[in-house]
Design an enzyme around this catalytic site. Structure first.
Site, PDB file in Angstrom:
ATOM      1  N   HIS A  71       0.813  -1.216   0.000  1.00  0.00           N
ATOM      2  CA  HIS A  71       0.000   0.000   0.000  1.00  0.00           C
ATOM      3  C   HIS A  71       0.847   1.266   0.000  1.00  0.00           C
ATOM      4  CE1 HIS A  71      -3.304  -2.789   0.555  1.00  0.00           C
ATOM      5  NE2 HIS A  71      -3.963  -1.860  -0.107  1.00  0.00           N
ATOM      6  N   ARG A 102     -10.922   3.805  -1.437  1.00  0.00           N
ATOM      7  CA  ARG A 102     -10.492   2.950  -0.322  1.00  0.00           C
ATOM      8  C   ARG A 102     -10.877   3.664   0.970  1.00  0.00           C
ATOM      9  NH1 ARG A 102      -5.952   2.051  -4.088  1.00  0.00           N
ATOM     10  NH2 ARG A 102      -5.542  -0.181  -4.280  1.00  0.00           N
ATOM     11  N   ARG A 142     -15.759   1.457  -1.486  1.00  0.00           N
ATOM     12  CA  ARG A 142     -15.563   0.081  -1.036  1.00  0.00           C
ATOM     13  C   ARG A 142     -15.739   0.044   0.475  1.00  0.00           C
ATOM     14  NH1 ARG A 142      -9.805  -2.594  -2.082  1.00  0.00           N
ATOM     15  NH2 ARG A 142      -9.121  -1.211  -0.414  1.00  0.00           N
ATOM     16  N   GLU A 194     -11.241 -10.812  -6.070  1.00  0.00           N
ATOM     17  CA  GLU A 194      -9.843 -10.700  -5.636  1.00  0.00           C
ATOM     18  C   GLU A 194      -9.230 -12.043  -5.279  1.00  0.00           C
ATOM     19  OE1 GLU A 194      -8.932  -6.837  -3.592  1.00  0.00           O
ATOM     20  OE2 GLU A 194     -10.789  -7.350  -2.562  1.00  0.00           O
ATOM     21  N   ASN A 245      -4.547  -6.628  -7.797  1.00  0.00           N
ATOM     22  CA  ASN A 245      -3.387  -6.727  -6.891  1.00  0.00           C
ATOM     23  C   ASN A 245      -3.503  -7.989  -6.042  1.00  0.00           C
ATOM     24  OD1 ASN A 245      -2.922  -4.160  -7.842  1.00  0.00           O
ATOM     25  ND2 ASN A 245      -3.775  -3.150  -6.040  1.00  0.00           N
ATOM     26  N   ASP A 246      -4.669  -8.129  -5.420  1.00  0.00           N
ATOM     27  CA  ASP A 246      -4.856  -9.320  -4.599  1.00  0.00           C
ATOM     28  C   ASP A 246      -5.065 -10.555  -5.457  1.00  0.00           C
ATOM     29  OD1 ASP A 246      -4.552  -8.692  -1.865  1.00  0.00           O
ATOM     30  OD2 ASP A 246      -6.323  -7.416  -2.013  1.00  0.00           O
ATOM     31  N   ARG A 283       2.183 -10.085  -2.017  1.00  0.00           N
ATOM     32  CA  ARG A 283       2.387  -8.833  -2.747  1.00  0.00           C
ATOM     33  C   ARG A 283       3.342  -7.880  -2.035  1.00  0.00           C
ATOM     34  NH1 ARG A 283      -3.615  -5.999  -2.264  1.00  0.00           N
ATOM     35  NH2 ARG A 283      -2.574  -4.013  -2.484  1.00  0.00           N
ATOM     36  N   CYS A 335      -9.758  -2.552 -11.006  1.00  0.00           N
ATOM     37  CA  CYS A 335      -9.282  -1.393 -10.250  1.00  0.00           C
ATOM     38  C   CYS A 335      -7.941  -1.651  -9.559  1.00  0.00           C
ATOM     39  CB  CYS A 335     -10.322  -0.951  -9.226  1.00  0.00           C
ATOM     40  SG  CYS A 335     -10.677  -2.200  -8.002  1.00  0.00           S
TER      41      CYS A 335
HETATM   42  C1  PEP Z   1      -6.663  -4.942  -5.324  1.00  0.00           C
HETATM   43  O1  PEP Z   1      -6.452  -5.863  -4.532  1.00  0.00           O
HETATM   44  O2  PEP Z   1      -6.364  -4.991  -6.540  1.00  0.00           O
HETATM   45  C2  PEP Z   1      -7.294  -3.700  -4.848  1.00  0.00           C
HETATM   46  C3  PEP Z   1      -7.682  -2.777  -5.692  1.00  0.00           C
HETATM   47  O3  PEP Z   1      -7.425  -3.538  -3.503  1.00  0.00           O
HETATM   48  P1  PEP Z   1      -6.202  -3.169  -2.515  1.00  0.00           P
HETATM   49  O4  PEP Z   1      -5.000  -2.859  -3.354  1.00  0.00           O
HETATM   50  O5  PEP Z   1      -6.630  -2.008  -1.682  1.00  0.00           O
HETATM   51  O6  PEP Z   1      -6.054  -4.418  -1.724  1.00  0.00           O
HETATM   52 MG    MG Z   2      -7.456  -5.839  -2.602  1.00  0.00          MG
END
Ligand code: PEP
Ligand code: MG
Length: 760
Positions: free
Chosen positions: A368, A475, A511, A609, A632-633, A643, A680
């Site tokens: 993050h 977020r 979210r 995710e 991402n997840d 990650r 996203c």
């Molecule tokens: C993701 O996981 O791609 C996402 C957009 O959420 P975050 O990065 O906040 O986990």
């Molecule tokens: Mg995520």
């Protein structure tokens, strides 16, 4: 043996710098194995040589001078084979090369083991013995184990700076030291390092130089912190006495007081201050030496005293930091924030306009902190191996966020090169501004919605100024993270209202709270062995419906009269979670209506995710209005690659064929139900990926505001037809690297090579 190993590793870790660490290694190994000589050779990539960098038992004057071509001699053989070589008589081996004056002629037995880190041979550890014999299995195992352990600590710094250090101290011209990491946020920055460090942690205290005129004040600060520490220890001792605890317990406090009153200890610290080190750094230097001495003692009782000493030093540190607490570190005009673990919160501490770059030993591209840095447009390098963070304080650094590298002591020529690159960047950004009001449409008129992610950064202004069509991911964690309790319904309503109002009439997808994993709430700590597989996202809020209901009610109330709110749920794994979330949402909606708010039912979505949601995309889509892929997840869970972990960052790639196929399945599932689907994750802002996302059929892409105009530029240079052709071409490829290369070439051919050159 285990004890000896541990002791050596501890001593090495406590060393001030690499030469000292290597000296400890050769000395201790020689002692422990009863050998006549021990040496460390390190690979000098630039020269293609193995260089002698430390020895015990051979001629120390030749350190830095004995240089063997890679593959040359027995040392070269160990490196080449990447396995131990154990020979009875070194000089009779065909590969043996004698170096005049080194003094190994009379030594026969040779055991060399490679120092390997992340598949790369960084050097060779060797022991010699006079007697002609093969080292036995236990000896070989000892050296191999030690080398593997040391690789984690020493080898990091070996890889990045040691050879230059040795070259420098042996008369070679000064060259900048390159620290390698992972790109966190693209861009280039030149600035001054400011070290961020956790409080009350002696190891983390940075080396900070002070001016002559500051010395007296610093000594006074130390004296008063010592006095405060004495007072509080005496006070603790009294408390214990009145609680009737035995005398032995109290005796410890007397020992502490005696150490604190010790003239020699205090004067050693003062001497360090007089040498130009600030009080915290001086305390750290002196106490670390004492701690190392205790730890190296054979007597277990005295070894234990090391932890007492550390405890005591941290008490003094606490008082020093409490005194300096109010004194925020001074952030220079171009601050490069450097730390073991730079957090999103520490970025926020830098006054606006001063944060030029970020360098962190931990973290990876999709942490993050990286997402926040990208949102702020701050060049960032994470997972930097081999930095002794405390020593970087005040140094000039160049952060190359494109290639994930950091330069210490840059030469003038290099500095000028990067300055030119920065100017080029600014011009490129200006050119992109012309796209602001143009649609995200391909050359054959296929439109895709371009949305922004927001929440982590104060980026609403940027998002509006670049003409985003709405917010694809808000977020909501931030207002939860920056407080010392859960925010109230009204507090949340005010925050959400501001965002909905700023974007109205454009849609805003909020979210629900997504904590857990690497996002902790300070007032709601969750300790788990596997936080990314644990209590995260919807799992937390379904277990605490009171938190979810308050949040949804606040969102609904905030939307009154604006009606641009959409809500989505993170980390959904099962259909029952969707149903339970919808039930709670309906309850919150009805309550809000009953309270007299004229709210409209928002569109509801689910984030995809985790792999289970991919396989059930259609049945989930059936129950809601839209899906949004959190790539991402999703990448993390499909590839089983954390990650946040720099060590496995090389395996993390959203262009992996398995991820692409998952994305296709999600889009197909949503479209079969006539529902829209968005993406996203950071992938949506990656120019190399975006053409494939178009071809896969995503209706909208949501990304960091700083990426949007670049992505629009890419989309406007392609046709959907070409995108589909490229997708077909990559679908027969077996791995992510091949796909990435293929897509980079396609961008190059479309005249977008500039984006590729710098990964921008
Ligand atoms: C993701 O996981 O791609 C996402 C957009 O959420 P975050 O990065 O906040 O986990
Ligand atoms: Mg995520």
């Amino acid at each position: 043996m285990l004890k000896t190993l541990r002791r050596i590793i501890q001593e090495v870790n406590a060393a001030q710098d690499l030469p000292e660490a290597l000296d400890i290694v050769v000395h201790e190994i020689n002692e422990a194995m009863g050998t006549e000589a021990c040496c460390v050779y390190l690979v000098d990539e630039e020269r293609g040589e193995n260089t002698l960098v430390a020895t015990e038992g051979l001629n120390k004057a030749l350190i830095g001078k004995v240089r063997l071509k890679l593959g040359e001699g027995l040392i070269g053989l160990v490196g080449e084979r990447a396995e131990p070589i154990n020979v009875e008589n070194a000089s009779s081996h065909p590969k043996y090369v004698r170096f005049p004056g080194l003094g190994e002629e009379s030594l026969n037995a040779f055991l060399g083991v490679p120092i390997i880190h992340q598949r790369q041979v960084l050097g060779v550890l060797v022991v010699f013995q006079r007697e002609s014999r093969c080292f036995d299995e236990a000896e070989e195992a000892f050296l191999v184990t030690l080398s593997a352990q040391l690789a984690g600590t020493i080898a990091h710094s070996v890889a990045v700076g040691a050879i230059q250090d040795f070259n420098r101290s042996h008369g070679a011209p000064l060259r900048e030291v390159i620290l390698s990491g992972i790109t966190g946020a693209p861009g280039v920055a030149i600035g001054t390092a400011v070290v961020v460090y956790p409080l009350a942690d002696l190891n983390a205290v940075p080396e900070r130089r002070i001016e002559i005129e500051e010395i007296d004040a610093e000594i006074e600060t130390l004296k008063s912190a010592l006095q405060n520490a004495r007072d509080s220890i005496a006070h603790l001792g009294d408390n214990i006495a009145s609680a009737g605890l035995p005398d032995e317990e109290r005796a410890l406090f007397d020992v502490y007081l005696r150490i604190l009153n010790s003239e020699s200890l205090v004067s050693e610290i003062i001497q360090e201050i007089r040498n130009g080190q600030w009080a915290q750094g001086a305390l750290k230097r002196v106490t670390e030496q004492h701690i190392a001495r205790f730890e190296s003692m054979d007597d277990p009782y005295l070894q234990e005293r090391a932890s007492d000493f550390k405890d005591l030093a941290e008490r003094v540190l606490f008082h020093l930091q409490a005194r300096e607490g109010g004194r925020a570190p001074s952030f220079p005009e171009k601050t490069i924030l450097v730390g073991e673990d730079v957090t999103p919160a520490s970025l926020a501490e830098v006054p606006e306009g001063r944060l030029a770059g970020v360098v962190s030993a931990r973290g990876s591209t999709n942490s993050h902190v990286a997402i926040l840095a990208r949102a702020l447009g701050v060049p960032t390098v994470l997972g930097v191996s081999g930095i002794k963070v405390p020593q970087l304080e005040g140094e000039e650094l160049i952060v190359d966020g494109y290639y994930g590298q950091v330069y210490r002591s840059p030469s003038l020529a290099l500095r000028n090169e990067f300055m030119a690159l920065m100017r080029e960047e600014q011009e490129f950004d200006k050119e992109l501004e012309a796209l602001r009001d143009l649609p995200g449409k391909t050359l054959d008129s296929y439109s895709v919605g371009l949305y922004v992610n927001t929440g982590l950064a104060p980026d609403v202004g940027t998002a509006l100024s670049i003409g985003a069509e709405g917010v694809g991911l808000y977020r909501t964690e931030v207002p939860f993270m920056t407080r010392d309790r859960f925010p109230s319904e009204e507090e949340q309503r005010v925050i959400y209202r501001q965002l909905l109002q700023a974007f109205s009439p454009r849609p805003v997808i909020m979210r629900t709270l997504d904590v857990g994993g690497d996002k902790d709430l300070p007032y709601f700590p969750v300790a788990e062995d596997n936080p990314f597989l644990g209590w995260r996202g919807i799992r937390v809020t379904l277990d605490h419906p009171e938190i979810l209901l308050v949040q949804i009610r606040a969102m609904l109330q905030a939307s009154v009269g604006l009606d641009n709110l959409q809500i989505m749920f993170p980390m959904v794994t099962t259909v029952s979670e969707v149903e339970e979330s919808l039930r709670l949402l309906k309850q919150a909606y009805e309550e809000t209506i009953m309270e007299g708010f004229a709210v409209k039912m928002p569109r509801i979505g689910v984030m995809v995710e985790v792999p289970s949601a991919v396989y059930q995309a259609q049945v989930i889509a059936k129950r809601v209005d839209f899906l949004s892929v959190g790539s991402n997840d999703l990448t993390q869970y499909i590839l089983a690659v954390d990650r946040n972990n720099a060590r496995v960052a090389g395996l993390y790639d959203s262009l992996h064929p398995a991820v692409l196929r998952a994305l296709m399945q999600v889009v197909a599932g949503a479209h079969r139900e006539g529902k829209t689907v968005s993406i996203c994750g950071e992938m949506a802002g990656d120019p190399v990926a975006v053409i494939l996302l178009l071809a896969i059929g995503f209706d909208t892409l949501s990304m960091n505001a700083t990426r949007l105009l670049r992505i629009k530029w890419v989309i406007r240079k392609f046709t959907l037809k070409r995108a589909k052709q490229l997708l077909e071409e990559v679908l027969v490829m077996d791995d992510a690297i091949e796909i990435r290369n293929h897509m980079e070439l396609a961008l190059e051919e479309a005249g977008l090579g500039g984006l590729m050159r710098a990964g921008r």
